[in-house]
Scaffold this motif. Sequence first.
Motif, short mmCIF file in Angstrom:
data_model
loop_
_atom_site.label_atom_id
_atom_site.label_comp_id
_atom_site.label_asym_id
_atom_site.label_seq_id
_atom_site.Cartn_x
_atom_site.Cartn_y
_atom_site.Cartn_z
N PRO A 97 0.81 -1.18 -0.17
CA PRO A 97 0.06 0.03 -0.08
C PRO A 97 0.92 1.23 -0.03
O PRO A 97 0.37 2.24 -0.40
N SER A 98 2.38 1.05 0.34
CA SER A 98 2.96 2.47 0.54
C SER A 98 3.92 2.48 -0.85
O SER A 98 4.47 3.85 -0.78
N GLY A 99 3.92 1.68 -1.53
CA GLY A 99 4.85 1.91 -2.76
C GLY A 99 6.29 1.42 -2.38
O GLY A 99 7.17 1.71 -3.27
N ALA A 100 6.64 0.80 -1.10
CA ALA A 100 7.76 0.44 -0.96
C ALA A 100 8.44 -0.55 -1.69
O ALA A 100 9.56 -0.76 -2.03
N LEU A 101 7.56 -1.47 -2.14
CA LEU A 101 8.10 -2.34 -3.24
C LEU A 101 7.53 -2.27 -4.52
O LEU A 101 6.31 -1.63 -4.83
N ALA A 102 8.47 -2.36 -5.71
CA ALA A 102 8.07 -1.94 -6.89
C ALA A 102 8.67 -3.18 -7.89
O ALA A 102 9.66 -3.66 -7.67
N PHE A 103 7.85 -3.52 -8.73
CA PHE A 103 8.35 -4.53 -9.81
C PHE A 103 8.31 -4.06 -11.05
O PHE A 103 7.65 -3.27 -11.68
N TYR A 104 9.49 -4.17 -11.79
CA TYR A 104 9.79 -3.75 -12.96
C TYR A 104 10.37 -5.01 -14.01
O TYR A 104 11.10 -5.57 -13.48
N GLU A 105 10.09 -5.00 -15.17
CA GLU A 105 10.35 -5.95 -16.08
C GLU A 105 10.56 -5.51 -17.61
O GLU A 105 9.61 -4.49 -17.96
N ASP A 106 11.38 -5.88 -18.18
CA ASP A 106 11.60 -5.48 -19.50
C ASP A 106 11.96 -6.82 -20.40
O ASP A 106 11.86 -7.87 -19.76
N ASP A 107 12.71 -6.56 -21.74
CA ASP A 107 12.91 -7.75 -22.30
C ASP A 107 14.09 -8.42 -21.86
O ASP A 107 14.39 -9.62 -22.22
N GLU A 108 14.83 -7.78 -20.98
CA GLU A 108 16.15 -8.45 -20.49
C GLU A 108 15.78 -9.05 -18.95
O GLU A 108 16.62 -10.19 -18.94
N SER A 109 15.23 -8.60 -18.19
CA SER A 109 15.17 -9.14 -16.70
C SER A 109 13.88 -8.60 -16.10
O SER A 109 13.46 -7.66 -16.71
N SER A 110 13.77 -9.10 -14.72
CA SER A 110 12.77 -8.80 -13.93
C SER A 110 13.33 -8.30 -12.61
O SER A 110 14.16 -8.95 -12.27
N GLN A 111 13.04 -7.14 -11.96
CA GLN A 111 13.55 -7.09 -10.74
C GLN A 111 12.48 -6.62 -9.86
O GLN A 111 11.39 -5.98 -10.11
N LEU A 112 12.77 -6.72 -8.56
CA LEU A 112 11.72 -6.41 -7.40
C LEU A 112 12.69 -5.52 -6.68
O LEU A 112 13.76 -5.59 -6.00
N LEU A 113 12.20 -4.17 -6.35
CA LEU A 113 12.97 -3.19 -5.92
C LEU A 113 12.25 -2.99 -4.38
O LEU A 113 11.12 -3.15 -4.34
N PHE A 114 13.01 -2.53 -3.61
CA PHE A 114 12.46 -2.05 -2.32
C PHE A 114 12.99 -0.71 -1.79
O PHE A 114 14.32 -0.57 -1.72
#
Length: 290
Positions: free
Chosen positions: A170-187
């Motif tokens: 709910p706070s946006g502390a975790l973000a998920f990003y994905e492109d053609d090369e990789s997937s990332q979970l950011l904190f």
Amino acid sequence: MVADGGAPPDKLKNLPSLRFPSIGAVSAWLLLRAFTLGADGIAILPCPAGCRHRCDQARWERTLRFTRDLLARLGVEAERLVVVGREEVGSAVTLKAFGETIVGLSAHRLQKLAGLKIKEALGLPALLKELVSPAPIPPAPLIGDWTPFGMVKIQASRCTLCGACAERCPSGALAFYEDDESSQLLFDHARCDACAACVQVCPEGALKIDRRLEFSRLWQPAVLAEDQMVRCLRCGAAIAPGRMLKKVQRSLDGAKAASGEALGRYCPSCQMLRGLAAIGASGGGEEGCT
């Protein structure tokens, strides 16, 4: 600070005071901000018994403890922040002792930082960034149930980069990003309030959370988990993170395992083309109407 919305008692009328509807309105940010604006010390007169706002006393006590610990980490003496019981106001013994203590102290560190652009620091994380950034060595972490920050930890080998935790946060502390090369979970530690929603929703049980404030982690989001994208052998399109595909394949058996292997090697479009080609090669497309 008078926290019941009423006028300050006679013994406090000669002192600068702020009035709040209840003790629940007094936050760590507000107390810290008062010190950065030049306050030598703060005495708080809490709500009386039976507060009409039904403020959460336990929550306030956590806020007070955290603020005192925070001030200590920032080099401000704990005796500069006190709570004055109502039964003590009439005699003013505690206030008198508090005043004598403050007079005997020199200017504290936060007063010396008044020239910083902290007027723009709305919210506790932003204010902490302004106050801690000049320090060559960040303060030691604050750890305990009274700390309103969380530190998410992950067992990376179990994470399949499904993104459910980031979607639920709910706070946006975790973000998920994905492109053609990789997937990332950011904190982003500065955004985490330790609600544990991510822990509850994780299908792999890969997450846990501790209540702690790591000053050195307030500035830049960290990569919690990362995986390379598996690409289609035929067209090169990205399919899914490798660990996610391995999980799917492990869950299949027998004839389904073969389709699972194909799932990890070809994108849906190319799987369809391969299927049509197989039908054509077997002569399945030569049947006509009679």
